[in-house]
Design a protein around this motif. Structure first.
Motif, PDB file in Angstrom:
ATOM      1  N   MET A 141       8.045  49.329 -26.427  1.00 18.60           N
ATOM      2  CA  MET A 141       7.374  50.567 -26.007  1.00 18.60           C
ATOM      3  C   MET A 141       6.420  51.062 -27.092  1.00 18.60           C
ATOM      4  O   MET A 141       5.355  51.602 -26.797  1.00 18.60           O
ATOM      5  N   ARG A 142       6.790  50.866 -28.351  1.00 22.41           N
ATOM      6  CA  ARG A 142       5.924  51.282 -29.443  1.00 22.41           C
ATOM      7  C   ARG A 142       4.647  50.434 -29.461  1.00 22.41           C
ATOM      8  O   ARG A 142       3.549  50.953 -29.657  1.00 22.41           O
ATOM      9  N   VAL A 143       4.807  49.125 -29.224  1.00 24.17           N
ATOM     10  CA  VAL A 143       3.624  48.255 -29.152  1.00 24.17           C
ATOM     11  C   VAL A 143       2.697  48.729 -28.033  1.00 24.17           C
ATOM     12  O   VAL A 143       1.482  48.827 -28.213  1.00 24.17           O
ATOM     13  N   ILE A 144       3.279  49.063 -26.879  1.00 27.23           N
ATOM     14  CA  ILE A 144       2.468  49.513 -25.744  1.00 27.23           C
ATOM     15  C   ILE A 144       1.712  50.793 -26.098  1.00 27.23           C
ATOM     16  O   ILE A 144       0.512  50.902 -25.852  1.00 27.23           O
ATOM     17  N   ARG A 145       2.407  51.749 -26.701  1.00 28.03           N
ATOM     18  CA  ARG A 145       1.735  53.003 -27.099  1.00 28.03           C
ATOM     19  C   ARG A 145       0.577  52.719 -28.041  1.00 28.03           C
ATOM     20  O   ARG A 145      -0.508  53.244 -27.884  1.00 28.03           O
ATOM     21  N   VAL A 147      -1.141  49.861 -28.594  1.00 23.98           N
ATOM     22  CA  VAL A 147      -2.245  49.098 -28.038  1.00 23.98           C
ATOM     23  C   VAL A 147      -3.015  49.931 -27.023  1.00 23.98           C
ATOM     24  O   VAL A 147      -4.243  49.896 -26.969  1.00 23.98           O
ATOM     25  N   ALA A 148      -2.287  50.722 -26.214  1.00 26.06           N
ATOM     26  CA  ALA A 148      -2.975  51.469 -25.154  1.00 26.06           C
ATOM     27  C   ALA A 148      -3.683  52.704 -25.691  1.00 26.06           C
ATOM     28  O   ALA A 148      -4.742  53.060 -25.196  1.00 26.06           O
ATOM     29  N   PHE A 149      -3.116  53.352 -26.686  1.00 25.90           N
ATOM     30  CA  PHE A 149      -3.593  54.687 -27.014  1.00 25.90           C
ATOM     31  C   PHE A 149      -4.246  54.854 -28.374  1.00 25.90           C
ATOM     32  O   PHE A 149      -4.936  55.837 -28.604  1.00 25.90           O
ATOM     33  N   GLU A 150      -4.003  53.960 -29.317  1.00 30.24           N
ATOM     34  CA  GLU A 150      -4.581  54.155 -30.644  1.00 30.24           C
ATOM     35  C   GLU A 150      -5.854  53.330 -30.763  1.00 30.24           C
ATOM     36  O   GLU A 150      -5.938  52.234 -30.232  1.00 30.24           O
ATOM     37  N   GLY A 182      -2.805  43.069 -31.838  1.00 29.95           N
ATOM     38  CA  GLY A 182      -3.235  42.759 -30.479  1.00 29.95           C
ATOM     39  C   GLY A 182      -4.722  42.939 -30.279  1.00 29.95           C
ATOM     40  O   GLY A 182      -5.163  43.631 -29.365  1.00 29.95           O
TER      41      GLY A 182
END
Lengths: 225, 225
Positions: A141-145, A147-150, A182
């Motif tokens: 979930m941290r990876v997703i946050r 990659v998607a948001f930062e 990523g």
């Protein structure tokens, strides 16, 4: 099958407090495993029945896209268990994760049967396994946050600081940094050049020196890369 | 606490084959839960002890960044179990997932104690729970692959096709579409306008009509959004 050196259980604190009969199951069905650096621990569609407990060294778990771009999902160090080896048996076709040793690794492999016996018998063992699952889901979930948001810039700054820790110079290629966050190598090279122009880093082949950690920290922001 | 209508176990095929004594534990400790659409099922830092089995309706599980941007992680439909409710107890501080009902939902809630009893007693129940964990991890890995490696354009095309299914018109805002693929509303609006200019979609307030599915399919590529 080598027996691990005595006392290995003490390295996994939740397991060292198991009652003697449950510890006996663990120690009776475990084998010592030594892997060199850059060895494959896990590949998609590769069934691996053993449950791995990492004693020394570091394993990198990552995904590849169809062009071979890599993204790091998480790392396993001393005291961690590798849940993918057991999970993959259950959702085999849907997994696309790879695991590779980054350093030489010493681990303990527990047989399938002993794993099942302990899951049935020991609430503490179950909680140890579930906690590991929960932590890995939190990692994803941290990876997703990130990659998607930062932005790439803030992820790159955060990653440089995390990898450098208290050293100033990092031995890492732009390709490897791209995998860490990523992104693509060209994108990373472009941002690193900007960082260098601002005096935040110095670049040499396969090497990055951090020169202004404070500015990198401001750019990294409050995220958790 | 209402007893679920008889026969609910048949809707969860791995559970319907449990031996009678294990089924009795399940049915004896389960309560019927009815939630309206847009109800909160799970929030970060909110402890929820029950283990939820979804019978009807759909739950959306998502993350928010600090600016309130949403990214959808996965959806749970009939026959699924909600593992977050149990996982969160273990890795509480590190979770940042929210779960909301998208439609009215009928579920069965199993008590903590019965969950623990069945985990200890039933290999089949354990395998049911672990399979759900493995599937959710695979879902998160798919989100990571999509967000890290696919262009916004191809993710948007794939998502429009998936959401439209066999209908031509979608009732969805640009903000909601942005959440589906982990991007910002402005970015999505810009790409949708490009799609409209190419004659692939028609746009109206809160509504998108697919006009050229073949072109969208080519743009979506072989990915698995």
């Amino acid at each position: 099958m080598n027996t691990p050196s005595p006392g290995w259980l003490a390295e996994f604190s939740p397991l060292s407090t198991l009652p003697p009969d449950e510890r006996a199951i663990l120690t009776g069905a475990s084998a010592s495993v030594a892997l060199p650096a850059d060895a494959t621990v896990f590949e998609p569609h590769q069934a691996c029945g053993a449950f791995l407990l990492v004693r020394q060294g570091r394993i990198r778990v990552y995904q590849l896209d169809r062009d071979g771009n890599e993204i790091v999902l998480y790392r396993l160090g001393p005291g961690s268990i590798c849940i993918l080896t057991t999970m993959a048996l259950l959702a085999a076709d849907r997994y696309s994760a790879f695991a590779t040793t980054e350093t030489a690794v010493e681990a303990v492999a527990l047989t399938d049967t002993a794993f099942e016996t302990l899951m049935a018998r020991s609430g503490r063992f179950r909680s140890f396994v579930f906690t590991a699952h929960a932590e890995r889901m939190a990692d994803l979930m941290r990876v997703i946050r990130n990659v998607a948001f930062e932005s790439i810039e803030s992820r790159l700054a955060a990653r440089l600081l995390a990898l450098a820790a208290d050293r100033r110079a990092l031995s890492i290629t732009h390709q490897q940094l791209a995998a860490e966050i990523g992104s693509a190598r060209e994108v990373i090279s472009r941002h690193l050049k900007t960082f260098e122009r601002r005096g935040w880093v110095s670049l040499a082949r396969g090497r990055i020196e951090v020169r202004d950690a404070a500015s990198l920290r401001r750019t990294a922001g409050p995220g958790d890369a």
